[in-house]
Design a protein around this motif. Structure first.
Motif, PDB file in Angstrom:
ATOM      1  N   LEU A  50       0.818  -1.217   0.000  1.00  0.00           N
ATOM      2  CA  LEU A  50       0.000   0.000   0.000  1.00  0.00           C
ATOM      3  C   LEU A  50       0.853   1.269   0.000  1.00  0.00           C
ATOM      4  N   ASN A  73      -0.373  -4.027  -7.600  1.00  0.00           N
ATOM      5  CA  ASN A  73      -1.791  -4.423  -7.570  1.00  0.00           C
ATOM      6  C   ASN A  73      -1.936  -5.948  -7.611  1.00  0.00           C
ATOM      7  N   ARG A  76      -1.000  -7.160  -4.175  1.00  0.00           N
ATOM      8  CA  ARG A  76      -2.037  -6.906  -3.165  1.00  0.00           C
ATOM      9  C   ARG A  76      -3.133  -7.969  -3.194  1.00  0.00           C
ATOM     10  N   LYS A  77      -3.335  -8.557  -4.370  1.00  0.00           N
ATOM     11  CA  LYS A  77      -4.372  -9.595  -4.475  1.00  0.00           C
ATOM     12  C   LYS A  77      -4.012 -10.849  -3.676  1.00  0.00           C
ATOM     13  N   PHE A  83      -7.347  -3.194   8.625  1.00  0.00           N
ATOM     14  CA  PHE A  83      -6.936  -1.888   9.156  1.00  0.00           C
ATOM     15  C   PHE A  83      -7.309  -1.751  10.631  1.00  0.00           C
ATOM     16  N   PHE A  89     -16.487  -0.757   4.031  1.00  0.00           N
ATOM     17  CA  PHE A  89     -17.121   0.286   3.219  1.00  0.00           C
ATOM     18  C   PHE A  89     -18.491   0.588   3.820  1.00  0.00           C
ATOM     19  N   HIS A  91     -21.144   2.001   2.790  1.00  0.00           N
ATOM     20  CA  HIS A  91     -22.366   1.942   1.974  1.00  0.00           C
ATOM     21  C   HIS A  91     -22.745   0.505   1.618  1.00  0.00           C
ATOM     22  N   THR A 105     -12.628  -8.580  -7.717  1.00  0.00           N
ATOM     23  CA  THR A 105     -11.175  -8.726  -7.910  1.00  0.00           C
ATOM     24  C   THR A 105     -10.857 -10.123  -8.433  1.00  0.00           C
TER      25      THR A 105
ATOM     26  N   LYS B 143      -8.923   7.130   3.309  1.00  0.00           N
ATOM     27  CA  LYS B 143      -8.678   5.772   3.803  1.00  0.00           C
ATOM     28  C   LYS B 143      -9.495   4.748   3.019  1.00  0.00           C
ATOM     29  N   GLN B 144     -10.692   5.171   2.603  1.00  0.00           N
ATOM     30  CA  GLN B 144     -11.539   4.223   1.867  1.00  0.00           C
ATOM     31  C   GLN B 144     -10.898   3.809   0.551  1.00  0.00           C
ATOM     32  N   GLU B 146      -7.717   3.644   0.153  1.00  0.00           N
ATOM     33  CA  GLU B 146      -6.630   2.742   0.534  1.00  0.00           C
ATOM     34  C   GLU B 146      -7.182   1.328   0.784  1.00  0.00           C
ATOM     35  N   ILE B 147      -8.357   1.263   1.414  1.00  0.00           N
ATOM     36  CA  ILE B 147      -8.974  -0.051   1.642  1.00  0.00           C
ATOM     37  C   ILE B 147      -9.281  -0.693   0.286  1.00  0.00           C
ATOM     38  N   ALA B 148      -9.804   0.131  -0.628  1.00  0.00           N
ATOM     39  CA  ALA B 148     -10.143  -0.394  -1.959  1.00  0.00           C
ATOM     40  C   ALA B 148      -8.893  -0.911  -2.669  1.00  0.00           C
ATOM     41  N   ARG B 149      -7.785  -0.177  -2.500  1.00  0.00           N
ATOM     42  CA  ARG B 149      -6.525  -0.641  -3.109  1.00  0.00           C
ATOM     43  C   ARG B 149      -6.080  -1.936  -2.456  1.00  0.00           C
ATOM     44  N   SER B 150      -6.275  -2.015  -1.120  1.00  0.00           N
ATOM     45  CA  SER B 150      -5.797  -3.202  -0.410  1.00  0.00           C
ATOM     46  C   SER B 150      -6.521  -4.468  -0.858  1.00  0.00           C
ATOM     47  N   ILE B 151      -7.748  -4.317  -1.369  1.00  0.00           N
ATOM     48  CA  ILE B 151      -8.430  -5.531  -1.833  1.00  0.00           C
ATOM     49  C   ILE B 151      -8.249  -5.722  -3.342  1.00  0.00           C
ATOM     50  N   GLY B 152      -7.344  -4.947  -3.917  1.00  0.00           N
ATOM     51  CA  GLY B 152      -6.937  -5.183  -5.304  1.00  0.00           C
ATOM     52  C   GLY B 152      -7.896  -4.664  -6.361  1.00  0.00           C
ATOM     53  N   LEU B 153      -8.752  -3.679  -6.003  1.00  0.00           N
ATOM     54  CA  LEU B 153      -9.669  -3.142  -7.017  1.00  0.00           C
ATOM     55  C   LEU B 153      -8.910  -2.262  -8.006  1.00  0.00           C
ATOM     56  N   SER B 154      -9.317  -2.315  -9.269  1.00  0.00           N
ATOM     57  CA  SER B 154      -8.703  -1.435 -10.259  1.00  0.00           C
ATOM     58  C   SER B 154      -9.239  -0.020 -10.029  1.00  0.00           C
ATOM     59  N   LYS B 157     -12.890   0.341 -11.062  1.00  0.00           N
ATOM     60  CA  LYS B 157     -13.829  -0.315 -10.127  1.00  0.00           C
ATOM     61  C   LYS B 157     -13.899   0.448  -8.813  1.00  0.00           C
ATOM     62  N   LEU B 161     -17.496   1.343  -7.799  1.00  0.00           N
ATOM     63  CA  LEU B 161     -18.092   0.582  -6.688  1.00  0.00           C
ATOM     64  C   LEU B 161     -17.964   1.276  -5.338  1.00  0.00           C
ATOM     65  N   ILE B 162     -16.952   2.119  -5.185  1.00  0.00           N
ATOM     66  CA  ILE B 162     -16.723   2.719  -3.862  1.00  0.00           C
ATOM     67  C   ILE B 162     -17.047   4.217  -3.858  1.00  0.00           C
TER      68      ILE B 162
END
Lengths: 242, 245
Positions: A50, A73, A76-77, A83, A89, A91, A105, B143-144, B146-154, B157, B161-162
């Motif tokens: 990250l 990337n 990270r997968k 955290f 998220f 929403h 993903t 931070k959100q 960063e969370i999205a990056r941590s789960i490998g989203l492009s 996306k 999605l976020i």
């Protein structure tokens, strides 16, 4: 897991947070302990792909990770990251938080992803929370959902950044119990924590970090029972006196 | 049931206040005369709806583009976008209408009043909408992402999605308010003789002064008929998408 760092350096402006860290670590579960501001979370974010290091590189299981976004990337997968707090998220329901990476993903179909998520939620007694939004969950439930999301992708490694620091002791206990179960079932993890009890019960290796870098590092029993440096002795006695 | 009584009470309070004021000011309302102007009101109403509809879409697009421009890697694009927002927000719409239509419109051969009206209104509202969107984007914690990056989203996306779903929910009330402003602000286009609702009313009252007050009351009701559904729709959307209690 096997981690290798080579001259890993991270700076925030003029402040050097990680200074030419070089180490090889082989273990099942690593606890990183130490005072705030010692670079523990920074190191974890680098290991999670990250935060790109300013200098140096690192490898997980002999795979060297370069500082380019497409490789990061992909890397990270392979990693599950949890955290400190507010890691979901807002929403999306708990269920959708878990299925999001599986579907978007990893390309799993929705039904399969939901089945997998529900099974994990049942395993950890959270099935009643599946349709709740994060705001409707306690801090402990939120963290456990975040952990489920991280392990649902079957990562090579689980990284946790002080996952209980924002929780009261009872909720922290639930989260740590869940992590203990995971370690016992063979999940490999690196956790930044202040819970020395958890480190000593669940982790085979401990690393102590402070503003001077890695202070001590080795088998949990040796490090916690007979700390060699005065810095670590002081830190342990401080934590135990609370 | 309680709600209906409450609304009824509100209606009674407001209408009695207006009626008492009218009596005290010795104003005589004769709505029967209005029937003769129904076609003209209808035409003005339709034109106001059309202008507002196109201006809403165009201002939303423009507002979004300006937000992106303010994040551009080129300084001149960023400065251009922020100057646009400051100039538009710092000057009255009436001045902009006159300036754009008579100077810029004439210079570039834009003589179609309808198109000019839609563009002027969009340029004006776009500045405000860009600020609403920018505020919404900034309110989503980094931070959100960063969370999205941590789960490998492009990146795409991550946006779809976020960022976007949360942004929409956060900005809907303010955007709806701005859309209501689009409808009301369109009345100023009467200055360049676009025969929308306000211009229709001005023309009617100019030829028949005895309808002065009643025409404006009809005008107010017609505007409310447009703005009220916009605000209701926004409340509905806000409620159905709510995830924060």
């Amino acid at each position: 897991m096997k981690f290798e760092f080579s001259n890993l350096t991270v700076r925030f402006g003029s402040q050097v947070v990680l200074d030419q860290l070089s180490e090889t670590i082989e273990c099942k579960a690593l606890a990183i302990i130490g005072p705030s501001g010692g670079g523990k979370s920074t190191l974890l974010r680098v290991l999670g792909g990250l935060l790109p290091a300013d200098e140096g590189k690192f490898a997980l299981n002999d795979l060297w990770v370069e500082n380019n976004e497409s490789q990061l990337n992909e890397y990270r997968k392979m990693i599950g990251f949890v955290f400190q707090s507010h890691g979901l998220f807002p929403h999306l329901s708990a269920l959708k938080n878990i299925t999001l990476p599986l579907i978007h993903t990893f390309g799993m179909n929705k039904q399969e992803a939901e089945e997998k998520a529900m099974n994990l939620m049942k395993k950890f007694g959270l099935e009643d929370s599946s349709h709740k939004f994060p705001i409707q969950l306690s801090g402990g439930q939120q963290q456990r959902i975040a952990i489920i999301r991280a392990i649902a992708i079957e990562p090579k490694l689980l990284l946790l950044d002080e996952p209980t620091s924002a929780l009261d002791p009872e909720l922290a206990f639930d989260v740590l119990e869940m992590l203990k179960q995971l370690v016992e079932s063979g999940v490999e993890l690196v956790i930044v924590t202040h819970h020395l009890g958890f480190a000593s019960n669940a982790c085979d290796t401990v690393m102590y970090m402070d503003e001077f870098g890695i202070g001590e590092f080795g088998k949990t029993e040796e490090i916690l029972k007979s700390p060699k440096t005065e810095r670590l002795q002081r830190f342990i006695s401080k934590i135990l006196s609370i | 049931m309680k709600r209906i009584f409450s609304w009824l009470g509100v209606f009674l309070i407001i209408s009695s206040f207006l009626i008492i004021s009218a009596i005290k000011a010795d104003v005589n309302f004769d709505f029967t005369q209005m029937w003769a102007y129904r076609v003209r009101f209808y035409q003005g109403f339709v034109l106001t709806v059309q202008i507002s509809f196109f201006a809403m879409i165009l201002s939303l697009l423009l507002g979004t583009l300006v937000v992106l421009a303010r994040k551009s890697r080129w300084m001149i694009i960023r400065d251009l976008a922020s100057s646009y927002v400051e100039i538009i927000r710092g000057t009255p719409l009436l001045v902009q209408i006159i300036f754009f239509y008579y100077i810029i419109g004439t210079a570039w051969g834009l003589s179609n009043r309808f198109i000019a009206g839609v563009i002027i209104l969009s340029v004006f509202e776009g500045a405000y909408i860009s600020e609403i969107i920018r505020g919404g984007v900034n309110s989503i914690e980094s931070k959100q992402l960063e969370i999205a990056r941590s789960i490998g989203l492009s990146r795409l996306k991550m946006f779809r999605l976020i960022l976007l779903p949360q942004l929409i929910i956060r900005i809907i009330p303010a955007i709806a308010g701005q859309f209501a402003s689009v409808i009301k602000d369109s009345s100023l286009l009467s200055t360049i003789a676009i025969i929308e609702l306000m211009q229709v009313t001005k023309e009617i009252t100019a030829t028949n002064y005895s309808t002065y007050y009643t025409s404006y009351i009809v005008l107010a009701v017609l505007y409310l008929m447009l703005t009220f559904p916009v605000s209701m729709l926004s409340r509905g959307l806000e409620r159905s998408n709510r995830y924060e209690i």
